[in-house]
Write an enzyme that holds these catalytic residues in place. Structure first.
Site, PDB file in Angstrom:
ATOM      1  CG  HIS A 118      -9.757   2.616   6.735  1.00  0.00           C
ATOM      2  ND1 HIS A 118     -10.958   2.133   6.245  1.00  0.00           N
ATOM      3  CD2 HIS A 118      -9.154   1.546   7.327  1.00  0.00           C
ATOM      4  CE1 HIS A 118     -11.076   0.856   6.529  1.00  0.00           C
ATOM      5  NE2 HIS A 118      -9.995   0.463   7.186  1.00  0.00           N
TER       6      HIS A 118
ATOM      7  NE  ARG B 262     -16.441  -9.017   9.600  1.00  0.00           N
ATOM      8  CZ  ARG B 262     -15.416  -8.202   9.369  1.00  0.00           C
ATOM      9  NH1 ARG B 262     -14.906  -8.118   8.170  1.00  0.00           N
ATOM     10  NH2 ARG B 262     -14.915  -7.456  10.332  1.00  0.00           N
TER      11      ARG B 262
ATOM     12  CE1 TYR C  70      -9.036 -11.238   6.512  1.00  0.00           C
ATOM     13  CE2 TYR C  70      -8.917  -8.866   6.266  1.00  0.00           C
ATOM     14  CZ  TYR C  70      -8.667  -9.998   7.000  1.00  0.00           C
ATOM     15  OH  TYR C  70      -8.053  -9.898   8.219  1.00  0.00           O
TER      16      TYR C  70
ATOM     17  CG  HIS D 274     -12.674  -6.512   4.443  1.00  0.00           C
ATOM     18  ND1 HIS D 274     -11.891  -5.645   3.711  1.00  0.00           N
ATOM     19  CD2 HIS D 274     -12.513  -6.151   5.742  1.00  0.00           C
ATOM     20  CE1 HIS D 274     -11.267  -4.811   4.518  1.00  0.00           C
ATOM     21  NE2 HIS D 274     -11.630  -5.097   5.767  1.00  0.00           N
TER      22      HIS D 274
END
Length: 692
Positions: free
Chosen positions: A440, A569, A473, A597
């Site tokens: 990731h 968020r 984002y 983000h």
């Protein structure tokens, strides 16, 4: 006074219920009169899409646990069965609110602006004639109604597809009279069809594909009488399972799983609100679902199809004002990007600043004869990616290009398989990371010959290498030629592409090795400073906060007197405002035009401030089951900018900020007294971006 038990279930908010709370905040954007009307419609669609994914992944996983007999509770002490019952109650309320917003608020407001969804009961004679011609021309040739009998069993219904169950009377040419048929709407046709201007009553008149099928469904069953026609949609388990210990080729296994995903176990049934109880129960039996899985809706069963309206309607005054992302002033020179980075780091704040420098970074590397190698991770990139184009160009130019493609990026698996094949065909080395761990981390490493030596250049980010989401984002990206950072990133790529152990990292924090441990240590350090009477402060911004050890550490820091602000968020399992436990913790969520983000972690550290940007949220999966990085921002000017724009401005927002209450509910902030409205996203747009 007794010391509070920090593992007590009452101190932890259930993650599924917290995620539903986030979706409520998204839906509230659809109700906000300060949001442009077509953007309100988009927010309604986003809330619907979010709920789809919630059922496909979260509810599906809970159902699997129940079916396997699991009663194990989480930190909040909910068993899988208990939380499913609570989810059903909350989700039914949420769906009811969605359709109320559509029917009672948005449709009337759209109608006032000459944007209409024309119901079949309101078609004029000319419209009805046009629609019937459309049905005969576009629909009738491709529809395949399926009468149900022993030779025609109930068909396999594709995940989230539009279908109709039809009740019939009479007999067909073969004397059959089962009384039930299924009509599957063609996936190739749009769900909203514009009426020609010469027969439309408004500037933008649309009819639903479902209305057309309803109106002329009897044409599909000549000689029989249609007594009922009801739209329905089934949501299925869409989580992929690949036993990585038992396969030889991850890509081939993923391709097989993607085909199966369309027909996973059913988890939810949506039907029209006029569907008879007999028909609804018949469908529930076919899909193996119970009454609590049934959602009867007053409108289209797939709200997110309305998203197309925003693109079809040319009404700029009903949309957010367009903007042009700003260009970093540092790069507005004739100097090449490598020469610029040799003297200073560059910080990019998307979408307020352009993503183009990241693409230019790769393009210049692809054509620079001194660049020897490019290494990059790809999690999500989107179709027709300029990033992938640059990597292909570099590979064809003879550079050593290595790309770590995450094939298991949820709902982007098929796209990532395609880009992996494209990169391999161009001559790039493509690997799929480490078995058991999703890659990731967002990073690029470019190795360039300079003089007699080699120099590393890096891009590190909080978000994906996806040009479209870079406009939607909020994310940070750092371009740097820092020697130690470059060496650390080189070591991480060695881990991902090779075997064996590598040296410890000097600046980066990395999952699954050091990130969790170091974050706990930094939180505990602030607690120790506070206990000693020193000023102590933690500000952290992320998408989700779930991991129990981190939450307990934050509770302990709060008890010690550390002032903690969390900007989360979505999911937050920490419960703020509990006396003696979390008095010093405030949690807020920003929901606005852009999806928040960025991950930013700030520790006061006795005045020697530490600031990290990261690809990781504070979740179990990010700490233990993913390859993630957190990288320090050390240049004083950049650190100051992020603290101001990435944290303090967010804490001053009083229009799009929601504050988490002790009971798990969120309260939207409003300017009070003489306060002027402050929106962090609007402020950053004004400061960084340019009018389009």
């Amino acid at each position: 006074m007794d010391t509070p038990d920090l593992s007590h279930p009452d101190l932890y908010i259930n993650r599924e219920l917290s995620l539903l709370q986030f979706n409520k905040r998204v839906l509230e954007q659809a109700r906000d009169p300060n949001t442009p009307l077509l953007e309100r419609l988009k927010f309604l669609c986003i809330s619907s899409t979010n709920l789809d994914e919630f059922f496909e992944i979260r509810v599906a996983g809970l159902k699997q646990k129940v079916e396997s007999g699991s009663v194990q509770a989480g930190t909040d002490n909910y068993s899988p069965g208990e939380i499913l019952a609570t989810i059903s109650r909350e989700a039914h309320q949420l769906v009811e609110q969605q359709y109320h917003v559509l029917n009672e608020e948005l449709i009337p407001a759209l109608r006032e602006r000459s944007i209409r969804f024309v119901r079949r009961t309101h078609w004029t004679e000319a419209q009805a004639e046009w629609v019937k011609n459309y049905f005969n021309r576009e629909l009738l040739p491709v529809l395949s109604p399926l009468g149900l009998d022993p030779a025609h069993p109930f068909p396999r219904i594709l995940n989230k597809s539009l279908n109709f169950i039809v009740s019939l009377e009479g007999k067909d040419a073969f004397g059959r009279s089962s009384g039930v048929a299924i009509v599957q709407a063609p996936r190739s046709l749009p769900r909203l069809i514009p009426l020609p201007s010469d027969i439309a009553a408004g500037e933008y008149d649309y009819v639903f594909l479902s209305s057309i099928i309803h109106a002329y469904v009897d044409e599909l069953f000549p000689g029989m009488t249609v007594t009922g026609c009801y739209q329905f949609r089934v949501t299925r388990n869409s989580d992929l399972f690949v036993d990585e210990e038992e396969i030889d080729d991850l890509m081939r296994a993923m391709e097989g799983e993607l085909l199966a995903r369309r027909y996973g176990d059913a988890v939810r049934l949506e039907v029209a609100d006029n569907c008879t109880p007999d028909m609804a129960n018949y469908l529930l039996r076919q899909f193996g679902l119970s009454e609590e899985d049934l959602y009867q809706v007053n409108g289209p069963v797939n709200l997110n199809r309305l998203f197309a309206i925003a693109d079809l309607v040319e009404r700029p005054e009903l949309k957010y004002p367009p903007f042009k992302p700003g260009r970093s002033g540092i790069l507005n020179t004739e100097q090449g990007i490598f020469d610029t980075l040799a003297h200073q780091d560059i910080l990019l704040h998307h979408p307020f600043e352009s993503f183009v420098p990241v693409v230019e970074f790769l393009r210049q590397a692809a054509t620079d004869p001194n660049v020897l190698a490019i290494k990059q991770t790809l999690y999500r990139t989107g179709p027709d990616s300029a990033v992938v184009d640059a990597l292909v160009e570099a590979a064809r130019a003879g550079k050593e290009v290595t790309v770590v493609v995450e094939l298991r990026a949820r709902f982007d698996e098929a796209a990532n398989i395609q880009l992996a094949n494209r990169l391999q065909e161009a001559g790039a080395h493509v690997v799929y990371g480490v078995v058991g761990y999703k890659t990731h981390a967002k990073m690029i490493l470019i190795t360039r010959r300079e003089g007699r030596g080699l120099r590393h250049y890096v891009h590190l980010g909080t978000g994906n290498y996806h040009a479209r989401t870079a406009r939607l984002y909020t994310d940070y990206g750092l371009l740097s030629a820092d020697k130690t950072l470059g060496e650390d990133i080189h070591r991480v790529f060695q881990q991902l592409t090779s075997l064996g152990k590598v040296k410890a990292l000097r600046k980066l924090l990395q999952s699954p090795f050091s990130l969790h441990k170091e974050l706990l240590r930094k939180i505990e350090r602030e607690a120790e400073l506070a206990a000693a009477g020193e000023p102590a402060r933690i500000i952290a911004k992320m998408n989700a906060l779930i991991e129990p050890q981190v939450i307990r550490a934050l509770y302990q820091a709060s008890q010690a007197g550390v002032k903690i602000d969390l900007i989360v968020r979505g999911i937050c399992c920490l419960r703020p405002g509990v006396p003696g436990v979390s008095d010093n913790i405030q949690v807020r969520s920003i929901v606005g035009r852009f999806l928040e983000h960025t991950r930013v972690f700030y520790f006061r550290n006795g005045g020697e401030e530490e600031l990290y940007l990261s690809s990781a949220d504070w979740m179990d999966r990010n700490f233990y089951r993913r390859v993630e990085i957190a990288f320090p921002i050390e240049q004083p000017q950049l650190k100051k900018q992020i603290i101001k724009e990435g944290l303090e401005l967010y804490l001053s927002d009083n229009t799009q900020a929601w504050v988490l209450q002790r009971d798990g509910e969120y309260k939207r902030l409003q300017p009070t007294g003489r306060q002027r409205p402050r929106s962090v996203q609007a402020t950053l747009l004004d400061k960084r971006a340019e009018p389009a």
